[in-house]
Design a protein around this motif. Structure first.
Motif, PDB file in Angstrom:
ATOM      1  N   ASN A  78      10.306   6.128   0.268  1.00 21.60           N
ATOM      2  CA  ASN A  78      10.986   7.254   0.915  1.00 21.60           C
ATOM      3  C   ASN A  78      10.065   8.060   1.825  1.00 21.60           C
ATOM      4  O   ASN A  78       9.983   9.275   1.733  1.00 21.60           O
ATOM      5  CB  ASN A  78      11.631   8.168  -0.135  1.00 21.60           C
ATOM      6  N   SER A  79       9.367   7.342   2.670  1.00 16.18           N
ATOM      7  CA  SER A  79       8.472   7.996   3.614  1.00 16.18           C
ATOM      8  C   SER A  79       8.724   7.420   4.999  1.00 16.18           C
ATOM      9  O   SER A  79       8.568   6.222   5.217  1.00 16.18           O
ATOM     10  CB  SER A  79       7.009   7.762   3.223  1.00 16.18           C
ATOM     11  N   ALA A  80       9.131   8.262   5.892  1.00 21.46           N
ATOM     12  CA  ALA A  80       9.376   7.810   7.255  1.00 21.46           C
ATOM     13  C   ALA A  80       8.067   7.617   8.000  1.00 21.46           C
ATOM     14  O   ALA A  80       7.096   8.342   7.777  1.00 21.46           O
ATOM     15  CB  ALA A  80      10.243   8.824   7.988  1.00 21.46           C
ATOM     16  N   ARG A  81       8.045   6.633   8.839  1.00 18.34           N
ATOM     17  CA  ARG A  81       6.960   6.370   9.769  1.00 18.34           C
ATOM     18  C   ARG A  81       5.552   6.415   9.166  1.00 18.34           C
ATOM     19  O   ARG A  81       4.778   7.341   9.400  1.00 18.34           O
ATOM     20  CB  ARG A  81       7.036   7.311  10.954  1.00 18.34           C
ATOM     21  N   LEU A  82       5.229   5.390   8.422  1.00 22.37           N
ATOM     22  CA  LEU A  82       3.872   5.249   7.900  1.00 22.37           C
ATOM     23  C   LEU A  82       2.960   4.691   8.981  1.00 22.37           C
ATOM     24  O   LEU A  82       3.384   3.904   9.817  1.00 22.37           O
ATOM     25  CB  LEU A  82       3.860   4.276   6.719  1.00 22.37           C
ATOM     26  N   SER A  83       1.714   5.094   8.934  1.00 24.40           N
ATOM     27  CA  SER A  83       0.720   4.518   9.841  1.00 24.40           C
ATOM     28  C   SER A  83      -0.587   4.368   9.072  1.00 24.40           C
ATOM     29  O   SER A  83      -0.739   4.881   7.960  1.00 24.40           O
ATOM     30  CB  SER A  83       0.528   5.403  11.074  1.00 24.40           C
ATOM     31  N   PHE A  84      -1.533   3.671   9.676  1.00 22.52           N
ATOM     32  CA  PHE A  84      -2.831   3.502   9.041  1.00 22.52           C
ATOM     33  C   PHE A  84      -3.618   4.803   9.163  1.00 22.52           C
ATOM     34  O   PHE A  84      -3.630   5.431  10.220  1.00 22.52           O
ATOM     35  CB  PHE A  84      -3.605   2.361   9.693  1.00 22.52           C
ATOM     36  N   ALA A  85      -4.263   5.188   8.090  1.00 16.46           N
ATOM     37  CA  ALA A  85      -5.108   6.385   8.130  1.00 16.46           C
ATOM     38  C   ALA A  85      -6.334   6.080   8.987  1.00 16.46           C
ATOM     39  O   ALA A  85      -6.829   4.949   9.002  1.00 16.46           O
ATOM     40  CB  ALA A  85      -5.527   6.775   6.714  1.00 16.46           C
ATOM     41  N   ASP A  86      -6.816   7.079   9.683  1.00 16.43           N
ATOM     42  CA  ASP A  86      -7.971   6.860  10.547  1.00 16.43           C
ATOM     43  C   ASP A  86      -9.266   6.811   9.729  1.00 16.43           C
ATOM     44  O   ASP A  86      -9.291   7.138   8.545  1.00 16.43           O
ATOM     45  CB  ASP A  86      -8.035   7.906  11.662  1.00 16.43           C
ATOM     46  N   ASP A  87     -10.327   6.383  10.381  1.00 21.97           N
ATOM     47  CA  ASP A  87     -11.615   6.187   9.712  1.00 21.97           C
ATOM     48  C   ASP A  87     -12.152   7.469   9.079  1.00 21.97           C
ATOM     49  O   ASP A  87     -12.707   7.446   7.988  1.00 21.97           O
ATOM     50  CB  ASP A  87     -12.650   5.649  10.710  1.00 21.97           C
ATOM     51  N   THR A  88     -11.970   8.588   9.767  1.00 25.01           N
ATOM     52  CA  THR A  88     -12.456   9.866   9.247  1.00 25.01           C
ATOM     53  C   THR A  88     -11.717  10.246   7.974  1.00 25.01           C
ATOM     54  O   THR A  88     -12.337  10.688   6.991  1.00 25.01           O
ATOM     55  CB  THR A  88     -12.301  10.980  10.305  1.00 25.01           C
ATOM     56  N   THR A  89     -10.410  10.065   7.963  1.00 26.15           N
ATOM     57  CA  THR A  89      -9.611  10.369   6.777  1.00 26.15           C
ATOM     58  C   THR A  89     -10.043   9.488   5.615  1.00 26.15           C
ATOM     59  O   THR A  89     -10.189   9.962   4.489  1.00 26.15           O
ATOM     60  CB  THR A  89      -8.108  10.167   7.076  1.00 26.15           C
ATOM     61  N   MET A  90     -10.256   8.198   5.893  1.00 27.41           N
ATOM     62  CA  MET A  90     -10.696   7.284   4.845  1.00 27.41           C
ATOM     63  C   MET A  90     -12.021   7.752   4.235  1.00 27.41           C
ATOM     64  O   MET A  90     -12.180   7.785   3.023  1.00 27.41           O
ATOM     65  CB  MET A  90     -10.861   5.867   5.412  1.00 27.41           C
ATOM     66  N   PHE A  91     -12.944   8.137   5.078  1.00 27.34           N
ATOM     67  CA  PHE A  91     -14.238   8.583   4.570  1.00 27.34           C
ATOM     68  C   PHE A  91     -14.109   9.911   3.814  1.00 27.34           C
ATOM     69  O   PHE A  91     -14.694  10.083   2.743  1.00 27.34           O
ATOM     70  CB  PHE A  91     -15.278   8.711   5.690  1.00 27.34           C
ATOM     71  N   ASP A  92     -13.325  10.836   4.362  1.00 26.39           N
ATOM     72  CA  ASP A  92     -13.161  12.137   3.706  1.00 26.39           C
ATOM     73  C   ASP A  92     -12.535  12.013   2.321  1.00 26.39           C
ATOM     74  O   ASP A  92     -12.937  12.702   1.386  1.00 26.39           O
ATOM     75  CB  ASP A  92     -12.310  13.073   4.568  1.00 26.39           C
ATOM     76  N   LEU A  93     -11.544  11.130   2.198  1.00 27.84           N
ATOM     77  CA  LEU A  93     -10.833  10.992   0.921  1.00 27.84           C
ATOM     78  C   LEU A  93     -11.555  10.104  -0.087  1.00 27.84           C
ATOM     79  O   LEU A  93     -11.524  10.367  -1.283  1.00 27.84           O
ATOM     80  CB  LEU A  93      -9.427  10.434   1.158  1.00 27.84           C
ATOM     81  N   LEU A  94     -12.179   9.025   0.397  1.00 26.16           N
ATOM     82  CA  LEU A  94     -12.705   8.004  -0.512  1.00 26.16           C
ATOM     83  C   LEU A  94     -14.189   7.682  -0.340  1.00 26.16           C
ATOM     84  O   LEU A  94     -14.716   6.835  -1.069  1.00 26.16           O
ATOM     85  CB  LEU A  94     -11.897   6.699  -0.335  1.00 26.16           C
ATOM     86  N   HIS A  95     -14.854   8.314   0.632  1.00 28.31           N
ATOM     87  CA  HIS A  95     -16.270   8.057   0.911  1.00 28.31           C
ATOM     88  C   HIS A  95     -16.518   6.614   1.327  1.00 28.31           C
ATOM     89  O   HIS A  95     -17.599   6.070   1.089  1.00 28.31           O
ATOM     90  CB  HIS A  95     -17.150   8.402  -0.294  1.00 28.31           C
ATOM     91  N   ILE A  96     -15.505   5.979   1.926  1.00 23.19           N
ATOM     92  CA  ILE A  96     -15.574   4.568   2.276  1.00 23.19           C
ATOM     93  C   ILE A  96     -15.442   4.398   3.780  1.00 23.19           C
ATOM     94  O   ILE A  96     -14.659   5.086   4.429  1.00 23.19           O
ATOM     95  CB  ILE A  96     -14.440   3.777   1.574  1.00 23.19           C
ATOM     96  N   HIS A  97     -16.211   3.440   4.297  1.00 25.63           N
ATOM     97  CA  HIS A  97     -16.128   3.090   5.717  1.00 25.63           C
ATOM     98  C   HIS A  97     -15.138   1.944   5.903  1.00 25.63           C
ATOM     99  O   HIS A  97     -14.916   1.151   4.985  1.00 25.63           O
ATOM    100  CB  HIS A  97     -17.504   2.688   6.245  1.00 25.63           C
ATOM    101  N   PRO A  98     -14.529   1.807   7.090  1.00 19.54           N
ATOM    102  CA  PRO A  98     -13.596   0.713   7.345  1.00 19.54           C
ATOM    103  C   PRO A  98     -14.226  -0.647   7.014  1.00 19.54           C
ATOM    104  O   PRO A  98     -15.411  -0.858   7.233  1.00 19.54           O
ATOM    105  CB  PRO A  98     -13.317   0.832   8.845  1.00 19.54           C
ATOM    106  N   GLY A  99     -13.409  -1.525   6.471  1.00 22.33           N
ATOM    107  CA  GLY A  99     -13.884  -2.842   6.069  1.00 22.33           C
ATOM    108  C   GLY A  99     -14.326  -2.895   4.622  1.00 22.33           C
ATOM    109  O   GLY A  99     -14.508  -3.967   4.063  1.00 22.33           O
ATOM    110  N   SER A 100     -14.510  -1.738   4.010  1.00 25.77           N
ATOM    111  CA  SER A 100     -14.970  -1.671   2.626  1.00 25.77           C
ATOM    112  C   SER A 100     -13.953  -1.001   1.703  1.00 25.77           C
ATOM    113  O   SER A 100     -14.275  -0.673   0.561  1.00 25.77           O
ATOM    114  CB  SER A 100     -16.298  -0.905   2.549  1.00 25.77           C
ATOM    115  N   LEU A 101     -12.743  -0.777   2.205  1.00 22.95           N
ATOM    116  CA  LEU A 101     -11.717  -0.104   1.412  1.00 22.95           C
ATOM    117  C   LEU A 101     -11.464  -0.858   0.109  1.00 22.95           C
ATOM    118  O   LEU A 101     -11.379  -2.081   0.095  1.00 22.95           O
ATOM    119  CB  LEU A 101     -10.424   0.007   2.216  1.00 22.95           C
ATOM    120  N   SER A 102     -11.364  -0.115  -0.969  1.00 24.29           N
ATOM    121  CA  SER A 102     -11.204  -0.702  -2.289  1.00 24.29           C
ATOM    122  C   SER A 102     -10.520   0.304  -3.204  1.00 24.29           C
ATOM    123  O   SER A 102     -10.754   1.509  -3.088  1.00 24.29           O
ATOM    124  CB  SER A 102     -12.585  -1.039  -2.869  1.00 24.29           C
TER     125      SER A 102
END
Length: 170
Positions: A78-102
């Motif tokens: 039930n979420s309209a228009r999902l998109s990929f989170a940007d690199d900064t958001t990924m790092f801010d939330l999970l301390h992870i760089h693109p390619g290393s998401l886990s």
């Protein structure tokens, strides 16, 4: 201590058994086929998604060979228009760089801002392959340890989703 060492320490503190394969940085799912063969388990594709307002975040685990269709998932959560989170958001939330998401990066999501979504096909696996938040290694972890030990220690629940991933779905 780097992020990979922090993940290993976390798993060791929990008493989680895992097999690991150290390798050069692997940028794509296709390039992980050899590692999957070495570990003897499938490796999950991980996608960090957000709604248009960037107020809700989702970490989706799905089989690496399945195509992702945004519309298919949006309806289920039930979420309209999902998109990929940007690199900064990924790092801010999970301390992870693109390619290393886990999903192991959820240890850094102490405020539970990210909802974990798991494709139902993964529920059929005995073991799950994933990076230790660094794409120079891949771990084989039993499904039981992931769901019953790791996620509980992180205080994260999950929602199972049904993704067909075929081109006929718009």
């Amino acid at each position: 201590m780097d992020i990979k060492d922090e993940i290993y320490q976390f798993l060791n503190d929990l008493g989680v058994q895992y097999e690991q394969a150290e390798h050069a940085s692997i940028p794509t799912m296709e390039a992980l086929d050899e590692v999957s063969s070495i570990l003897g388990c499938p490796i999950a594709k991980n996608l960090l998604l957000t709604n248009r307002q960037k107020t809700k975040f989702y970490l989706l685990l799905m089989p690496g060979d399945k195509k992702f269709k945004t519309k298919e998932l949006s309806k289920q959560i039930n979420s309209a228009r999902l998109s990929f989170a940007d690199d900064t958001t990924m790092f801010d939330l999970l301390h992870i760089h693109p390619g290393s998401l886990s999903p192991l990066g959820l240890i850094y999501d102490t405020e539970n801002k990210i909802q974990l979504l798991i494709d139902e096909d993964i529920m059929e696996w005995d073991d799950i392959g994933m990076h230790p938040c660094d794409n120079t290694a891949t771990l084989k972890i039993t499904k039981h340890d992931f769901f019953m030990t790791i996620l509980q220690a992180m205080h994260h629940s999950y929602q199972t989703v049904h993704l067909v991933g075929e081109d006929s779905i718009a």
